[in-house]
Design a protein around this motif. Structure first.
Motif, PDB file in Angstrom:
ATOM      1  N   ARG A 295       0.852  -1.179   0.000  1.00 41.26           N
ATOM      2  CA  ARG A 295       0.000   0.000   0.000  1.00 41.26           C
ATOM      3  C   ARG A 295       0.893   1.236   0.000  1.00 41.26           C
ATOM      4  NH1 ARG A 295      -3.594  -3.466   1.432  1.00 41.26           N
ATOM      5  NH2 ARG A 295      -5.616  -3.303   2.316  1.00 41.26           N
ATOM      6  N   VAL A 296       0.420   2.260  -0.682  1.00 42.38           N
ATOM      7  CA  VAL A 296       1.163   3.514  -0.726  1.00 42.38           C
ATOM      8  C   VAL A 296       0.165   4.652  -0.518  1.00 42.38           C
ATOM      9  CG1 VAL A 296       1.052   3.727  -3.250  1.00 42.38           C
ATOM     10  CG2 VAL A 296       2.857   4.883  -2.011  1.00 42.38           C
ATOM     11  N   ALA A 297       0.597   5.661   0.247  1.00 45.45           N
ATOM     12  CA  ALA A 297      -0.254   6.811   0.533  1.00 45.45           C
ATOM     13  C   ALA A 297       0.617   8.021   0.774  1.00 45.45           C
ATOM     14  CB  ALA A 297      -1.131   6.544   1.750  1.00 45.45           C
ATOM     15  N   LYS A 298       0.079   9.188   0.460  1.00 47.39           N
ATOM     16  CA  LYS A 298       0.740  10.431   0.827  1.00 47.39           C
ATOM     17  C   LYS A 298       0.559  10.636   2.309  1.00 47.39           C
ATOM     18  CE  LYS A 298       0.749  13.875  -2.776  1.00 47.39           C
ATOM     19  NZ  LYS A 298       0.086  15.091  -3.236  1.00 47.39           N
ATOM     20  N   THR A 299       1.518  11.273   2.933  1.00 45.68           N
ATOM     21  CA  THR A 299       1.411  11.557   4.357  1.00 45.68           C
ATOM     22  C   THR A 299       1.710  13.022   4.602  1.00 45.68           C
ATOM     23  OG1 THR A 299       3.719  10.953   4.692  1.00 45.68           O
ATOM     24  CG2 THR A 299       2.085   9.236   5.072  1.00 45.68           C
ATOM     25  N   PHE A 300       1.060  13.579   5.626  1.00 40.18           N
ATOM     26  CA  PHE A 300       1.416  14.918   6.065  1.00 40.18           C
ATOM     27  C   PHE A 300       2.687  14.823   6.877  1.00 40.18           C
ATOM     28  CE2 PHE A 300      -3.145  16.371   5.802  1.00 40.18           C
ATOM     29  CZ  PHE A 300      -2.893  17.303   4.816  1.00 40.18           C
ATOM     30  N   GLY A 301       3.489  15.851   6.816  1.00 37.69           N
ATOM     31  CA  GLY A 301       4.685  15.835   7.627  1.00 37.69           C
ATOM     32  C   GLY A 301       5.743  16.737   7.056  1.00 37.69           C
ATOM     33  N   VAL A 302       6.866  16.709   7.714  1.00 36.21           N
ATOM     34  CA  VAL A 302       7.982  17.550   7.320  1.00 36.21           C
ATOM     35  C   VAL A 302       8.636  17.029   6.047  1.00 36.21           C
ATOM     36  CG1 VAL A 302      10.207  18.468   8.059  1.00 36.21           C
ATOM     37  CG2 VAL A 302       8.352  18.178   9.711  1.00 36.21           C
ATOM     38  N   ILE A 303       8.760  15.714   5.938  1.00 34.60           N
ATOM     39  CA  ILE A 303       9.468  15.127   4.803  1.00 34.60           C
ATOM     40  C   ILE A 303       8.454  14.744   3.729  1.00 34.60           C
ATOM     41  CG2 ILE A 303      11.060  13.322   4.068  1.00 34.60           C
ATOM     42  CD1 ILE A 303      11.904  13.057   6.991  1.00 34.60           C
ATOM     43  N   ARG A 304       8.231  15.642   2.751  1.00 34.92           N
ATOM     44  CA  ARG A 304       7.293  15.359   1.673  1.00 34.92           C
ATOM     45  C   ARG A 304       7.957  14.576   0.550  1.00 34.92           C
ATOM     46  NH1 ARG A 304       4.509  20.684  -0.281  1.00 34.92           N
ATOM     47  NH2 ARG A 304       6.055  20.158  -1.809  1.00 34.92           N
ATOM     48  N   GLU A 305       9.245  14.528   0.538  1.00 33.95           N
ATOM     49  CA  GLU A 305       9.969  13.918  -0.561  1.00 33.95           C
ATOM     50  C   GLU A 305      10.227  12.438  -0.341  1.00 33.95           C
ATOM     51  OE1 GLU A 305      10.269  15.972  -3.060  1.00 33.95           O
ATOM     52  OE2 GLU A 305       9.620  17.650  -1.837  1.00 33.95           O
ATOM     53  N   VAL A 306       9.688  11.863   0.720  1.00 33.45           N
ATOM     54  CA  VAL A 306       9.883  10.450   1.023  1.00 33.45           C
ATOM     55  C   VAL A 306       8.517   9.787   1.159  1.00 33.45           C
ATOM     56  CG1 VAL A 306      10.814   8.788   2.674  1.00 33.45           C
ATOM     57  CG2 VAL A 306      12.060  10.896   2.205  1.00 33.45           C
ATOM     58  N   LEU A 307       8.319   8.705   0.418  1.00 32.83           N
ATOM     59  CA  LEU A 307       7.084   7.914   0.497  1.00 32.83           C
ATOM     60  C   LEU A 307       7.451   6.484   0.845  1.00 32.83           C
ATOM     61  CD1 LEU A 307       5.413   9.231  -2.758  1.00 32.83           C
ATOM     62  CD2 LEU A 307       4.714   9.786  -0.442  1.00 32.83           C
ATOM     63  N   PHE A 308       6.568   5.821   1.553  1.00 33.76           N
ATOM     64  CA  PHE A 308       6.795   4.438   1.944  1.00 33.76           C
ATOM     65  C   PHE A 308       5.785   3.544   1.242  1.00 33.76           C
ATOM     66  CE2 PHE A 308       8.167   7.094   5.478  1.00 33.76           C
ATOM     67  CZ  PHE A 308       9.466   6.649   5.636  1.00 33.76           C
ATOM     68  N   VAL A 309       6.266   2.411   0.730  1.00 34.16           N
ATOM     69  CA  VAL A 309       5.392   1.387   0.170  1.00 34.16           C
ATOM     70  C   VAL A 309       5.336   0.286   1.212  1.00 34.16           C
ATOM     71  CG1 VAL A 309       4.943  -0.161  -1.759  1.00 34.16           C
ATOM     72  CG2 VAL A 309       6.113   2.014  -2.159  1.00 34.16           C
ATOM     73  N   ARG A 310       4.269   0.304   1.990  1.00 33.70           N
ATOM     74  CA  ARG A 310       4.115  -0.673   3.060  1.00 33.70           C
ATOM     75  C   ARG A 310       3.806  -2.035   2.465  1.00 33.70           C
ATOM     76  NH1 ARG A 310       2.986   4.168   4.668  1.00 33.70           N
ATOM     77  NH2 ARG A 310       3.216   4.880   6.804  1.00 33.70           N
ATOM     78  N   GLY A 311       4.357  -3.067   3.047  1.00 36.74           N
ATOM     79  CA  GLY A 311       4.186  -4.419   2.539  1.00 36.74           C
ATOM     80  C   GLY A 311       5.402  -4.868   1.739  1.00 36.74           C
TER      81      GLY A 311
END
Length: 186
Positions: free
Chosen positions: A76-92
């Motif tokens: 699963r992948v989702a945008k997250t709020f936070g300081v680091i917008r340039e990093v995304l996580f693909v969970r699983g």
């Protein structure tokens, strides 16, 4: 690493997109649409076999997507709020996507191993996305992730920015005067 090319204009037009290799041979088809909950983008081989899908699970500012590989949910992948917008996580899958939505340059890692790079290539015929992928088993999933990143980049460029978009400001001749109670008594 094998390099694949994805036509960015066809991706934005909600049309069937052909993914080609460096020899200009068709390798995959990307079919589907975005916008509504439960919409699906599917990656097929040229022979017609379903390789991977990305399903939109939620709408809004932080949409979530589910990655499916050979009919099994793998991440699963989702945008997250936070300081680091340039990093995304693909969970699983335990993949980390690092890059910039404005420049269109991304790197996908699993630990210290580089899985893929995604770059925008400017050509006279329109935008092209180059995908350099380490293994053939990862190609369909990286194509799905490139489609998600391209969509987020398009929506970010259309987002409201008061420094760039002055449509919110009143015209110079239409500004109403502000009166205080002292002004009205005079």
């Amino acid at each position: 690493m094998r390099t694949l090319y994805l036509n960015q204009a066809a991706l934005s037009a909600k049309a069937t997109t052909v993914i080609r290799d460096t020899d200009n041979q068709s390798r995959y088809l990307l079919v589907g649409k975005w916008g509504l909950r439960a919409d699906v983008l599917s990656v097929y081989t040229i022979a017609g076999a379903l390789e991977a899908e990305v399903k939109q699970e939620s709408l809004g500012l932080l949409p979530r997507f589910r990655l499916i590989y050979h009919r099994q949910t793998v991440g699963r992948v989702a945008k997250t709020f936070g300081v680091i917008r340039e990093v995304l996580f693909v969970r699983g899958l335990n993949w980390i996507i690092m890059g910039n939505l404005n420049s269109g340059h991304f790197k996908i890692y699993h630990g210290r191993d580089l899985i893929a790079t995604i770059d925008q290539v400017s050509q006279s015929g329109g935008g092209t996305i180059a995908l350099a992928i380490d293994q053939q088993d990862h190609e369909a999933l990286v194509i799905c992730l490139a489609a998600i990143l391209d969509r987020w980049a398009k929506h970010q460029s259309k987002a409201f920015n008061p420094l760039r978009n002055h449509a919110w400001a009143p015209a110079a001749g239409n500004i109403a005067q502000f009166h205080t109670n002292d002004d009205r008594r005079r």
